[in-house]
Scaffold this motif. Sequence first.
Motif, PDB file in Angstrom:
ATOM      1  N   GLY A   1      -3.080 -98.134  55.657  1.00 16.80           N
ATOM      2  CA  GLY A   1      -2.180 -97.470  54.865  1.00 16.80           C
ATOM      3  C   GLY A   1      -2.353 -97.845  53.380  1.00 16.80           C
ATOM      4  N   ALA A   2      -1.118 -98.174  52.718  1.00 19.55           N
ATOM      5  CA  ALA A   2      -1.219 -98.467  51.368  1.00 19.55           C
ATOM      6  C   ALA A   2      -2.085 -99.839  51.276  1.00 19.55           C
ATOM      7  CB  ALA A   2       0.033 -98.803  50.746  1.00 19.55           C
ATOM      8  N   GLN A   3      -1.926-100.721  52.142  1.00 22.99           N
ATOM      9  CA  GLN A   3      -2.951-101.798  52.383  1.00 22.99           C
ATOM     10  C   GLN A   3      -3.386-101.744  54.001  1.00 22.99           C
ATOM     11  OE1 GLN A   3      -0.227-105.111  51.421  1.00 22.99           O
ATOM     12  NE2 GLN A   3      -1.732-105.535  49.957  1.00 22.99           N
ATOM     13  N   ASP A   4      -4.473-102.114  54.281  1.00 19.30           N
ATOM     14  CA  ASP A   4      -5.041-102.142  55.496  1.00 19.30           C
ATOM     15  C   ASP A   4      -5.152-103.679  56.116  1.00 19.30           C
ATOM     16  OD1 ASP A   4      -5.881 -99.416  54.823  1.00 19.30           O
ATOM     17  OD2 ASP A   4      -7.626 -99.950  54.164  1.00 19.30           O
ATOM     18  N   PHE A   5      -4.620-103.580  57.314  1.00 24.04           N
ATOM     19  CA  PHE A   5      -4.734-104.856  58.100  1.00 24.04           C
ATOM     20  C   PHE A   5      -5.459-104.917  59.122  1.00 24.04           C
ATOM     21  CE2 PHE A   5      -0.711-104.528  55.799  1.00 24.04           C
ATOM     22  CZ  PHE A   5      -0.364-105.853  55.262  1.00 24.04           C
ATOM     23  N   ILE A   6      -6.472-105.751  59.255  1.00 27.02           N
ATOM     24  CA  ILE A   6      -7.448-105.886  60.194  1.00 27.02           C
ATOM     25  C   ILE A   6      -7.589-107.353  61.105  1.00 27.02           C
ATOM     26  CG2 ILE A   6     -10.055-105.688  60.595  1.00 27.02           C
ATOM     27  CD1 ILE A   6      -8.820-104.509  57.223  1.00 27.02           C
ATOM     28  N   THR A   7      -7.369-107.112  62.387  1.00 26.32           N
ATOM     29  CA  THR A   7      -7.422-108.221  63.199  1.00 26.32           C
ATOM     30  C   THR A   7      -8.289-108.218  64.431  1.00 26.32           C
ATOM     31  OG1 THR A   7      -5.843-110.110  64.031  1.00 26.32           O
ATOM     32  CG2 THR A   7      -5.249-107.520  64.213  1.00 26.32           C
ATOM     33  N   ASN A   8      -8.777-109.295  64.739  1.00 26.15           N
ATOM     34  CA  ASN A   8      -9.220-109.420  66.160  1.00 26.15           C
ATOM     35  C   ASN A   8      -8.400-110.397  67.062  1.00 26.15           C
ATOM     36  OD1 ASN A   8      -9.766-112.231  65.462  1.00 26.15           O
ATOM     37  ND2 ASN A   8     -12.022-111.818  65.314  1.00 26.15           N
ATOM     38  N   GLY A   9      -7.169-110.558  66.550  1.00 24.72           N
ATOM     39  CA  GLY A   9      -6.408-111.330  67.389  1.00 24.72           C
ATOM     40  C   GLY A   9      -6.174-112.842  67.013  1.00 24.72           C
ATOM     41  N   SER A  10      -7.225-113.292  66.285  1.00 27.95           N
ATOM     42  CA  SER A  10      -7.204-114.759  65.776  1.00 27.95           C
ATOM     43  C   SER A  10      -7.653-114.635  64.358  1.00 27.95           C
ATOM     44  CB  SER A  10      -8.249-115.674  66.430  1.00 27.95           C
ATOM     45  OG  SER A  10      -9.500-115.064  66.665  1.00 27.95           O
ATOM     46  N   GLU A  11      -8.653-114.103  63.966  1.00 26.20           N
ATOM     47  CA  GLU A  11      -9.001-113.635  62.498  1.00 26.20           C
ATOM     48  C   GLU A  11      -8.500-112.441  61.952  1.00 26.20           C
ATOM     49  OE1 GLU A  11     -13.368-113.717  60.160  1.00 26.20           O
ATOM     50  OE2 GLU A  11     -13.193-113.273  62.120  1.00 26.20           O
ATOM     51  N   SER A  12      -7.844-112.654  60.860  1.00 26.96           N
ATOM     52  CA  SER A  12      -7.033-111.449  60.329  1.00 26.96           C
ATOM     53  C   SER A  12      -7.437-111.338  58.817  1.00 26.96           C
ATOM     54  CB  SER A  12      -5.662-111.409  60.549  1.00 26.96           C
ATOM     55  OG  SER A  12      -5.196-111.688  61.874  1.00 26.96           O
TER      56      SER A  12
ATOM     57  N   ASP B   1     -23.729-104.206  44.913  1.00 24.29           N
ATOM     58  CA  ASP B   1     -23.170-105.217  43.874  1.00 24.29           C
ATOM     59  C   ASP B   1     -21.840-104.681  43.361  1.00 24.29           C
ATOM     60  OD1 ASP B   1     -25.376-106.623  44.006  1.00 24.29           O
ATOM     61  OD2 ASP B   1     -26.509-105.751  42.364  1.00 24.29           O
ATOM     62  N   GLN B   2     -21.545-103.552  43.203  1.00 23.58           N
ATOM     63  CA  GLN B   2     -20.166-103.001  42.835  1.00 23.58           C
ATOM     64  C   GLN B   2     -19.185-103.329  44.093  1.00 23.58           C
ATOM     65  OE1 GLN B   2     -21.252 -99.066  42.183  1.00 23.58           O
ATOM     66  NE2 GLN B   2     -20.164 -98.854  40.113  1.00 23.58           N
ATOM     67  N   LEU B   3     -19.570-103.228  45.175  1.00 26.91           N
ATOM     68  CA  LEU B   3     -18.526-103.572  46.246  1.00 26.91           C
ATOM     69  C   LEU B   3     -18.178-105.014  46.261  1.00 26.91           C
ATOM     70  CD1 LEU B   3     -16.756-102.594  48.600  1.00 26.91           C
ATOM     71  CD2 LEU B   3     -19.125-102.742  50.053  1.00 26.91           C
ATOM     72  N   ALA B   4     -19.339-105.886  46.025  1.00 22.91           N
ATOM     73  CA  ALA B   4     -19.010-107.152  46.169  1.00 22.91           C
ATOM     74  C   ALA B   4     -18.103-107.748  44.857  1.00 22.91           C
ATOM     75  CB  ALA B   4     -20.409-108.200  45.796  1.00 22.91           C
ATOM     76  N   ARG B   5     -18.254-106.934  43.788  1.00 26.01           N
ATOM     77  CA  ARG B   5     -17.217-107.295  42.753  1.00 26.01           C
ATOM     78  C   ARG B   5     -16.093-106.906  42.765  1.00 26.01           C
ATOM     79  NH1 ARG B   5     -21.877-105.413  39.776  1.00 26.01           N
ATOM     80  NH2 ARG B   5     -20.743-103.490  39.182  1.00 26.01           N
ATOM     81  N   GLU B   6     -15.783-105.528  43.304  1.00 21.40           N
ATOM     82  CA  GLU B   6     -14.484-105.038  43.242  1.00 21.40           C
ATOM     83  C   GLU B   6     -13.829-104.727  44.708  1.00 21.40           C
ATOM     84  OE1 GLU B   6     -14.844-101.283  41.029  1.00 21.40           O
ATOM     85  OE2 GLU B   6     -16.788-101.696  40.418  1.00 21.40           O
ATOM     86  N   ALA B   7     -14.292-105.232  45.658  1.00 23.76           N
ATOM     87  CA  ALA B   7     -13.539-105.291  46.983  1.00 23.76           C
ATOM     88  C   ALA B   7     -12.543-106.351  46.857  1.00 23.76           C
ATOM     89  CB  ALA B   7     -14.533-105.683  48.111  1.00 23.76           C
ATOM     90  N   ARG B   8     -11.200-106.129  47.388  1.00 26.11           N
ATOM     91  CA  ARG B   8     -10.118-106.939  47.615  1.00 26.11           C
ATOM     92  C   ARG B   8      -9.732-107.182  48.719  1.00 26.11           C
ATOM     93  NH1 ARG B   8      -8.848-103.337  43.586  1.00 26.11           N
ATOM     94  NH2 ARG B   8      -6.994-102.090  44.744  1.00 26.11           N
ATOM     95  N   ILE B   9     -10.443-108.194  49.543  1.00 26.30           N
ATOM     96  CA  ILE B   9     -10.471-108.451  50.926  1.00 26.30           C
ATOM     97  C   ILE B   9      -9.737-109.889  51.078  1.00 26.30           C
ATOM     98  CG2 ILE B   9     -11.208-108.765  53.318  1.00 26.30           C
ATOM     99  CD1 ILE B   9     -13.751-107.141  51.893  1.00 26.30           C
ATOM    100  N   GLN B  10      -8.525-110.270  51.569  1.00 18.22           N
ATOM    101  CA  GLN B  10      -8.043-111.385  51.959  1.00 18.22           C
ATOM    102  C   GLN B  10      -7.975-111.824  53.253  1.00 18.22           C
ATOM    103  OE1 GLN B  10      -7.597-113.584  49.171  1.00 18.22           O
ATOM    104  NE2 GLN B  10      -8.183-112.252  47.863  1.00 18.22           N
ATOM    105  N   PRO B  11      -8.268-112.966  53.509  1.00 20.15           N
ATOM    106  CA  PRO B  11      -7.716-113.521  54.900  1.00 20.15           C
ATOM    107  C   PRO B  11      -6.286-113.818  54.969  1.00 20.15           C
ATOM    108  CG  PRO B  11      -8.570-115.391  53.528  1.00 20.15           C
ATOM    109  CD  PRO B  11      -8.623-114.201  52.906  1.00 20.15           C
ATOM    110  N   ILE B  12      -5.738-113.250  55.990  1.00 18.93           N
ATOM    111  CA  ILE B  12      -4.336-113.683  56.268  1.00 18.93           C
ATOM    112  C   ILE B  12      -4.010-114.432  57.601  1.00 18.93           C
ATOM    113  CG2 ILE B  12      -3.355-111.734  54.855  1.00 18.93           C
ATOM    114  CD1 ILE B  12      -3.004-110.135  57.270  1.00 18.93           C
TER     115      ILE B  12
END
Length: 268
Positions: A170-181, A257-268
């Motif tokens: 959605g506006a943000q994407d939430f991804i999980t395997n049940g332990s790592e998110s 390289d662009q993806l490495a610089r501009e991706a916004r991925i955070q653990p939760i």
Amino acid sequence: MADATIAAAEALEMMRRKNPVVHSITNYVVMNSTANVLLSIGAAPIMSHAMEELEEIVSIANSVVINIGTLSKPWIESMNVAARLSKAMEKNLVLDPVGAGATQLRTNTAHEILTQSTPTVVRGNASEIMSLAAAGGTTRGVDSVNRSDEAFEAAKSIAQKTGAVVAATGAQDFITNGSESYVVSNGHPLLSKVTGTGCAATVTIAAFLASDMDPCVATAGALAYFGLAGEHAAKNANGPGSFWVNMIDALYNITPDQLAREARIQPI
């Protein structure tokens, strides 16, 4: 998270080098657009639902996508066979439960595939994911009436019960395997103004799974890449039509390289 963004870039590079075959049993609305998305990102699409050739096609595919957007009894049968073949042949399987929660047919079909074949990844909007977890999600047609953050606990529950990676987008994407998110914050509002963008994100995930990275990390990377393409596409768009043309170009042109610089991925 530096490690996740670097992994996203590596997955993009490896996927393009591999040129994976992605077999889609998908809906009439998006066949052309998702095939073009796969070509633009560096993958090879096959769109087929004929029962007579499923075994041959699944055998040559790197990933299989099942998208329940336009169902009929023969297609449901083909979807179940393709899912079982994917499991038997140890292929990546991605389920897109389009409109689950809107009708019993869609919800039951998605549940059957989820429980019998255990997809590698399930990607849906918040309401679809909540309906699969029996968490009270409802849809307006195929559109979500819930925010993606509201589906996070439902996504974790599905992942823990089935072993699948679950992505609520959605506006943000939430991804999980049940332990790592992870939460991915790339994207643009115009993505909601073109039909089939969720379906296009699903096939992008399927292609990224061919990088042989951890499926949770690969899924987060695919969604960051897809969302970033939306950001780039919007810069010179005059509306939804030019945005989608720009989107195909952005998917083609974004570098690791662009993806490495501009991706916004955070653990939760």
